[in-house]
Write a protein that holds these residues in place. Structure first.
Motif, short mmCIF file in Angstrom:
data_model
loop_
_atom_site.label_atom_id
_atom_site.label_comp_id
_atom_site.label_asym_id
_atom_site.label_seq_id
_atom_site.Cartn_x
_atom_site.Cartn_y
_atom_site.Cartn_z
N PRO A 175 31.67 -27.01 -21.36
CA PRO A 175 30.70 -26.30 -20.51
C PRO A 175 29.25 -26.45 -20.92
N ALA B 167 31.43 -23.14 -11.57
CA ALA B 167 30.39 -23.50 -12.53
C ALA B 167 29.53 -22.29 -12.86
N VAL C 165 28.43 -23.35 -16.51
CA VAL C 165 28.08 -24.76 -16.33
C VAL C 165 26.85 -24.84 -15.42
N LEU D 75 36.74 -25.97 -15.66
CA LEU D 75 35.56 -25.12 -15.59
C LEU D 75 35.91 -23.66 -15.81
#
Length: 216
Positions: free
Chosen positions: A13, A57, A62, A207
């Motif tokens: 990440p 994300a 992320v 993710l």
């Protein structure tokens, strides 16, 4: 497709960035300048998958970068050295700066921490834009490329990222092009040679593993 372990190793990440390419109202929205492409992005599920990846994300820490293409109302600074640029200048919907056409399209959500990078020229989200310096300053090593089109901008993004030393991951069902059968052929015979090809669900699994870990 890569194993979960291999993909997880790539998508750390803190060193991963998710890039959305030209997912804007004037390209994939209801009033698109390119209705065939917009219909394929929506009916084929690519746009929804981009939105799913963006949401994951955001939750997983992320970084997200949205790369948009636009032009000034007077056209100054825009390319005219290829057929695609001349054709775009004649379309009934123009990607004009400050208009709804150059807003990130629903159902993708833009968070406060996202970067939105706009370009006035060229075909690539990376070449001659702020995207590459931002990626380097963010410590990016792996770039997830999503969006449109598989015909032009997405391959440009992948090649430019690879040439700049990034490892690229392409969720095959989160990009779209026309005609419908062109995208899988281009992925198999071109992008798979230079990028790690996965599915949206495979990328989501990686993710979501960090759930809530934010960048420093």
């Amino acid at each position: 497709m890569p194993s979960y372990e291999a993909l997880s190793e790539l998508l750390e990440p803190r060193t991963t960035v998710l890039l959305t390419v030209e997912c804007q109202e004037g390209v994939v929205g209801a009033d698109s300048a390119l209705p065939e492409l917009a219909a394929q992005a929506r009916a084929g599920g690519a746009l929804v998958n981009v939105a799913r990846l963006v949401a994951a994300a955001h939750d997983g820490g992320v970084q997200v970068v949205h790369a948009l293409a636009e032009r000034r109302p007077d056209g100054r600074g825009a390319n005219s050295n290829a057929r695609i640029f001349r054709a775009a200048a004649r379309l009934p919907v123009q990607q004009l700066t400050g208009t709804a056409a150059v807003r990130v399209a629903a159902p993708i959500e833009v968070a406060e921490e996202d970067f939105v990078v706009r370009r006035l020229h060229g075909l690539s989200p990376l070449h001659g834009t702020d995207v590459d310096p931002l990626l380097r300053n963010l410590g990016c090593r792996a770039l997830i490329v999503t969006g449109v089109s598989a015909n032009v901008a997405v391959p440009n993004a992948v090649f430019d990222a690879v040439n700049r030393g990034y490892t690229v991951v392409v969720p095959a069902d989160a990009i779209a092009g026309v005609p419908a059968d062109y995208t899988p052929a281009m992925i198999r015979h071109t992008l798979a040679l230079v990028a790690t090809v996965a599915t949206t669900d495979e990328v989501l699994a990686c993710l979501k593993r960090a759930g809530g870990v934010r960048r420093a």
